[in-house]
Design a protein around this motif. Structure first.
Motif, short mmCIF file in Angstrom:
data_model
loop_
_atom_site.label_atom_id
_atom_site.label_comp_id
_atom_site.label_asym_id
_atom_site.label_seq_id
_atom_site.Cartn_x
_atom_site.Cartn_y
_atom_site.Cartn_z
N UNK A 82 10.18 -1.51 -10.82
CA UNK A 82 8.85 -0.96 -10.57
C UNK A 82 8.87 0.53 -10.90
N UNK A 83 7.77 1.03 -11.45
CA UNK A 83 7.62 2.47 -11.61
C UNK A 83 7.15 3.02 -10.27
N UNK A 84 7.70 4.15 -9.85
CA UNK A 84 7.33 4.77 -8.57
C UNK A 84 6.65 6.10 -8.85
N UNK A 85 5.44 6.25 -8.33
CA UNK A 85 4.67 7.50 -8.38
C UNK A 85 4.14 7.73 -6.96
N UNK A 86 4.83 8.49 -6.18
CA UNK A 86 4.51 8.61 -4.76
C UNK A 86 3.19 9.33 -4.52
N UNK A 87 2.41 8.75 -3.61
CA UNK A 87 1.14 9.33 -3.19
C UNK A 87 1.35 10.12 -1.91
N UNK A 88 0.66 11.26 -1.77
CA UNK A 88 0.71 11.97 -0.50
C UNK A 88 -0.18 11.33 0.56
N UNK A 89 -0.98 10.35 0.15
CA UNK A 89 -1.96 9.75 1.06
C UNK A 89 -1.34 8.55 1.78
N UNK A 90 -0.52 8.87 2.74
CA UNK A 90 0.21 7.88 3.51
C UNK A 90 0.61 8.48 4.85
N UNK B 276 -2.81 3.12 -2.39
CA UNK B 276 -2.48 1.71 -2.25
C UNK B 276 -0.97 1.62 -2.37
N UNK B 277 -0.41 0.55 -1.87
CA UNK B 277 1.02 0.39 -2.04
C UNK B 277 1.36 0.16 -3.51
N UNK B 278 0.56 -0.69 -4.16
CA UNK B 278 0.87 -1.10 -5.53
C UNK B 278 -0.37 -1.11 -6.41
N UNK B 279 -0.13 -0.92 -7.71
CA UNK B 279 -1.12 -1.10 -8.76
C UNK B 279 -0.50 -1.99 -9.81
N UNK C 259 -1.25 -2.94 -13.56
CA UNK C 259 -2.05 -2.60 -14.73
C UNK C 259 -2.43 -3.85 -15.52
N UNK C 260 -3.31 -3.70 -16.48
CA UNK C 260 -3.81 -4.81 -17.30
C UNK C 260 -2.68 -5.51 -18.06
N UNK C 261 -1.62 -4.80 -18.43
CA UNK C 261 -0.50 -5.39 -19.15
C UNK C 261 0.60 -5.87 -18.23
N UNK C 262 0.34 -5.88 -16.90
CA UNK C 262 1.31 -6.38 -15.94
C UNK C 262 2.25 -5.34 -15.38
N UNK C 263 2.12 -4.09 -15.81
CA UNK C 263 2.99 -3.02 -15.31
C UNK C 263 2.76 -2.84 -13.81
N UNK C 264 3.86 -2.77 -13.08
CA UNK C 264 3.81 -2.60 -11.63
C UNK C 264 4.16 -1.16 -11.27
N UNK C 265 3.26 -0.52 -10.53
CA UNK C 265 3.46 0.86 -10.07
C UNK C 265 3.36 0.86 -8.55
N UNK C 266 4.31 1.53 -7.90
CA UNK C 266 4.28 1.66 -6.44
C UNK C 266 3.98 3.10 -6.06
N UNK C 267 3.02 3.28 -5.14
CA UNK C 267 2.61 4.60 -4.67
C UNK C 267 3.08 4.91 -3.26
N UNK C 268 3.26 3.88 -2.44
CA UNK C 268 3.60 4.07 -1.03
C UNK C 268 4.64 3.02 -0.65
N UNK C 269 5.64 3.41 0.10
CA UNK C 269 6.61 2.44 0.62
C UNK C 269 5.87 1.41 1.46
N UNK C 270 6.30 0.18 1.37
CA UNK C 270 5.68 -0.88 2.19
C UNK C 270 5.86 -0.61 3.68
N UNK C 271 6.88 0.15 4.03
CA UNK C 271 7.12 0.46 5.44
C UNK C 271 6.16 1.51 5.98
N UNK C 272 5.45 2.19 5.09
CA UNK C 272 4.47 3.20 5.47
C UNK C 272 3.05 2.62 5.36
N UNK C 273 2.11 3.29 5.96
CA UNK C 273 0.71 2.88 5.88
C UNK C 273 0.07 3.56 4.67
#
Length: 182
Positions: free
Chosen positions: A20-28, A83-86, A88-102
């Motif tokens: 998974x590509x990880x791009x961390x969000x501060x919104x958590x 969101x935890x995950x996005x 994309x249209x080509x199936x790329x998975x991106x994670x913004x927030x750890x599942x353990x976080x809100x």
């Protein structure tokens, strides 16, 4: 990086998915104590609306959306969402927030007598809209992610945003094929 179709996605103890590509969000923030993660909420998103592949979604979830880039952005650039995950249209998975976080994806919401669904859910955004079908590869990535989440957490419910915020939200929309997920 998109998970190859034959690859199993895994969620580690820290709540991070791989591959998974990880791009961390501060919104958590932290989930409340003793909150079992037992729900997956499926959303759709496109920025600008009905346009795919651009940087708008990532910019929104990382608080870098430039209100001057598009008239619609002027109406949402102040939002602090994630969101935890996005997927994309080509199936790329991106994670913004750890599942353990809100993550901040559900907003005002309720499910079976429980309020604040962000407290006990994982948010998955599909790049899309209420006006078009999702791609085959998105369903394949979504199913692999659901399988990984079910292996890690006691998932009991998989719902659309419209089910936990009725009258306020419509996603994942009429083109989402619920028969495609287990």
């Amino acid at each position: 990086m998109s998970p190859p179709l034959s690859t199993t996605i895994k969620i580690d103890d820290s709540g991070m998915a791989s591959p998974c590509q990880v791009l961390l969000s501060p919104n958590t923030d932290s989930r409340p104590a003793n909150s079992d993660i037992d729900m997956i909420v499926i959303h759709n998103i496109s920025l600008p609306p009905n346009q795919f592949g651009g940087p708008g979604i990532i910019a929104l979830f990382t608080n870098q959306l430039d209100a001057k880039e598009h008239p619609y952005y002027e109406t949402i650039s102040h939002l602090k969402v994630s969101s935890h995950f996005l997927i994309r249209r080509q199936g790329e998975l991106i994670q913004f927030v750890s599942c353990n976080q809100r993550a901040w994806h559900a907003g005002v919401s309720h499910w079976q007598g429980r309020e604040r669904c962000n407290d006990f859910s994982i948010g998955i955004e599909l790049e899309g809209s209420d006006d078009c079908a999702f791609n085959e590869v998105q369903y394949l990535t979504l199913q692999a992610l659901i399988d990984a989440l079910q292996n890690r957490y006691p998932i009991k419910h998989i719902v659309g945003h419209s089910e936990i915020a009725p009258g306020r939200k419509t996603d994942p929309g009429p083109f989402f094929d619920w028969q495609r997920i287990k």
